[in-house]
Design a protein around this motif. Structure first.
Motif, short mmCIF file in Angstrom:
data_model
loop_
_atom_site.label_atom_id
_atom_site.label_comp_id
_atom_site.label_asym_id
_atom_site.label_seq_id
_atom_site.Cartn_x
_atom_site.Cartn_y
_atom_site.Cartn_z
N TYR A 193 67.78 79.51 7.31
CA TYR A 193 68.03 78.16 7.80
C TYR A 193 67.63 78.01 9.26
O TYR A 193 67.78 78.94 10.06
CB TYR A 193 69.53 77.82 7.69
CG TYR A 193 70.05 77.86 6.28
CD1 TYR A 193 69.94 76.77 5.45
CD2 TYR A 193 70.66 79.01 5.80
CE1 TYR A 193 70.42 76.82 4.14
CE2 TYR A 193 71.14 79.07 4.50
CZ TYR A 193 71.01 77.96 3.68
OH TYR A 193 71.48 78.00 2.39
N ALA A 249 65.70 72.68 8.79
CA ALA A 249 64.80 73.16 7.74
C ALA A 249 65.42 74.38 7.08
O ALA A 249 66.36 74.98 7.61
CB ALA A 249 63.43 73.52 8.32
N ILE A 268 61.10 69.12 2.91
CA ILE A 268 62.47 69.62 3.00
C ILE A 268 63.46 68.55 2.54
O ILE A 268 64.40 68.81 1.78
CB ILE A 268 62.79 70.08 4.43
CG1 ILE A 268 61.98 71.32 4.78
CG2 ILE A 268 64.28 70.35 4.60
CD1 ILE A 268 62.26 72.50 3.90
N LEU A 269 63.24 67.33 2.97
CA LEU A 269 64.13 66.23 2.58
C LEU A 269 64.09 66.00 1.07
O LEU A 269 65.08 65.57 0.47
CB LEU A 269 63.74 64.94 3.31
CG LEU A 269 63.98 64.92 4.82
CD1 LEU A 269 63.40 63.65 5.43
CD2 LEU A 269 65.47 65.02 5.14
N ASP A 270 62.97 66.28 0.47
CA ASP A 270 62.82 66.07 -0.97
C ASP A 270 63.27 67.26 -1.81
O ASP A 270 63.27 67.20 -3.03
CB ASP A 270 61.34 65.77 -1.30
CG ASP A 270 60.92 64.41 -0.77
OD1 ASP A 270 61.81 63.58 -0.49
OD2 ASP A 270 59.70 64.19 -0.60
N HIS A 271 63.64 68.35 -1.14
CA HIS A 271 64.05 69.56 -1.87
C HIS A 271 65.31 69.26 -2.68
O HIS A 271 66.22 68.57 -2.22
CB HIS A 271 64.32 70.69 -0.87
CG HIS A 271 64.40 72.04 -1.51
ND1 HIS A 271 65.48 72.43 -2.27
CD2 HIS A 271 63.54 73.10 -1.50
CE1 HIS A 271 65.28 73.67 -2.70
NE2 HIS A 271 64.12 74.10 -2.24
N ASP A 299 67.83 70.97 -3.30
CA ASP A 299 69.07 71.47 -2.72
C ASP A 299 69.40 70.87 -1.35
O ASP A 299 70.41 71.24 -0.74
CB ASP A 299 68.99 73.00 -2.55
CG ASP A 299 69.03 73.71 -3.88
OD1 ASP A 299 69.41 73.08 -4.88
OD2 ASP A 299 68.68 74.91 -3.92
N TYR A 300 68.55 69.99 -0.84
CA TYR A 300 68.72 69.52 0.54
C TYR A 300 70.10 68.91 0.77
O TYR A 300 70.82 69.29 1.71
CB TYR A 300 67.63 68.51 0.90
CG TYR A 300 67.81 67.93 2.30
CD1 TYR A 300 67.48 68.68 3.42
CD2 TYR A 300 68.33 66.65 2.48
CE1 TYR A 300 67.66 68.16 4.71
CE2 TYR A 300 68.52 66.14 3.74
CZ TYR A 300 68.18 66.89 4.85
OH TYR A 300 68.37 66.37 6.10
N GLN A 301 70.51 67.97 -0.07
CA GLN A 301 71.79 67.29 0.14
C GLN A 301 72.96 68.26 0.00
O GLN A 301 73.93 68.19 0.76
CB GLN A 301 71.94 66.13 -0.85
CG GLN A 301 73.13 65.22 -0.55
CD GLN A 301 73.10 64.63 0.84
OE1 GLN A 301 72.03 64.23 1.32
NE2 GLN A 301 74.24 64.57 1.50
N GLU A 327 72.89 71.41 0.72
CA GLU A 327 72.90 72.25 1.92
C GLU A 327 73.49 71.50 3.11
O GLU A 327 74.23 72.07 3.91
CB GLU A 327 71.49 72.74 2.25
CG GLU A 327 70.91 73.71 1.24
CD GLU A 327 71.62 75.07 1.23
OE1 GLU A 327 72.62 75.24 1.95
OE2 GLU A 327 71.15 75.96 0.51
N VAL A 328 73.16 70.23 3.22
CA VAL A 328 73.74 69.41 4.30
C VAL A 328 75.26 69.33 4.13
O VAL A 328 76.02 69.47 5.10
CB VAL A 328 73.13 68.00 4.30
CG1 VAL A 328 73.90 67.07 5.25
CG2 VAL A 328 71.66 68.05 4.72
N LYS A 364 58.52 68.19 7.04
CA LYS A 364 59.86 67.59 7.10
C LYS A 364 60.17 66.85 5.80
O LYS A 364 61.26 66.94 5.25
CB LYS A 364 59.94 66.63 8.28
CG LYS A 364 60.00 67.30 9.64
CD LYS A 364 60.14 66.26 10.73
CE LYS A 364 60.22 66.90 12.11
NZ LYS A 364 60.33 65.90 13.19
#
Length: 267
Positions: free
Chosen positions: A163, A172, A9-12, A14-16, A18-19, A6
């Motif tokens: 996704y 994720a 993924i949060l540190d990826h 592109d995470y923000q 993608e959200v 987890k």
């Protein structure tokens, strides 16, 4: 999913993004849903008024008005049903694809149905049955091609991403080369029977995609163990042909096409 996974993924990077993309898509769907509900109500009122204004001495115009609004009402209802079904999970994958003749790379999100921006007609969601979706199902990273109306289109695939979205929240995502992530596939096949048809489309593999899109002109024999998804793939084959050739069939003919597609697939 482990806490370590987890966190990764949060540190990826592109995470923000993608959200934000998911929230934009959900907001756009809600906007279209609101407009469709208003249109549905308007068409209903128009039909009621047309019946009130119906004049047996000159009824043709009123009947045309009734039939026209009835058709629009049906379309609005279909759009409501279609978009409501994907609101909490609008797409399941993404590809970054640059066509050979283009200079700019496209970022395309693939889902169970298509959605276009009503102002510029740019795709917000690409239907999994569309020709370019073959790039996701069949192509590996690098030079790829897909067929449109008998013509080959070539380009470069730089990203394939899957996704996990639950109840409208991004849980994720996985960057892949081959089509499917084993964990996602097993989760789809082991889920409740009424969910398998909607979930298996997210993990269709190259061989399954070939069966789904294969010509109706030749019989197909598919072998597999119990619970491996043979029946589900057959149903997706029917869905693909109704999507691709739907304008050629009446409602009665749709049933015939579905039976033909299913009967030619030996299970």
């Amino acid at each position: 999913m482990t806490e370590k996974y987890k966190t990764s993924i949060l540190d990826h990077a592109d995470y923000q993004k993608e959200v934000e993309r998911l929230e934009f898509t959900k907001l756009y769907i809600k906007t279209i849903l609101e407009a469709s509900r208003e249109n549905k109500q308007s068409f209903t009122e128009n039909i009621k008024q047309a019946f009130v204004d119906l004049d047996y001495l000159d009824s043709s115009l009123s009947y045309i008005n009734i039939l026209t609004n009835a058709k629009f009402l049906e379309l609005a209802g279909n759009e409501l049903e279609r978009l409501e079904s994907i609101l909490n999970k609008p797409y399941f994958s993404r590809i970054n694809f640059k066509k050979q003749e283009d200079e700019v790379e496209e970022i395309l999100y693939i889902g169970k149905t298509s959605l276009y921006d009503r102002e510029n007609q740019m795709p917000i969601i690409v239907d999994w049955r569309s020709p370019i979706a073959n790039v996701y199902y069949d192509g590996r990273l690098g030079e790829v091609s897909y067929e449109v109306n008998g013509e080959q289109r070539e380009g470069y695939l730089s990203l394939k991403r899957q996704y996990e979205i639950e109840e409208g929240k991004l849980k994720a995502f996985h960057d892949i080369d081959l089509t499917t992530h084993d964990d996602l596939l097993q989760k789809s096949l082991s889920g409740k029977a009424d969910n398998r048809l909607t979930e298996i489309v997210t993990t269709i593999q190259k061989e399954q995609n070939e069966v789904i899109r294969a010509s109706l002109q030749h019989p197909i024999i598919v072998q597999g163990a119990a619970g491996s998804g043979k029946t589900t793939i057959a149903l997706h084959r029917i869905s693909y042909f109704l999507y691709t050739f739907g304008e050629r069939f009446s409602r009665k003919a749709d049933d015939s096409c579905a039976k033909q597609a299913f009967h030619r697939l030996y299970i």
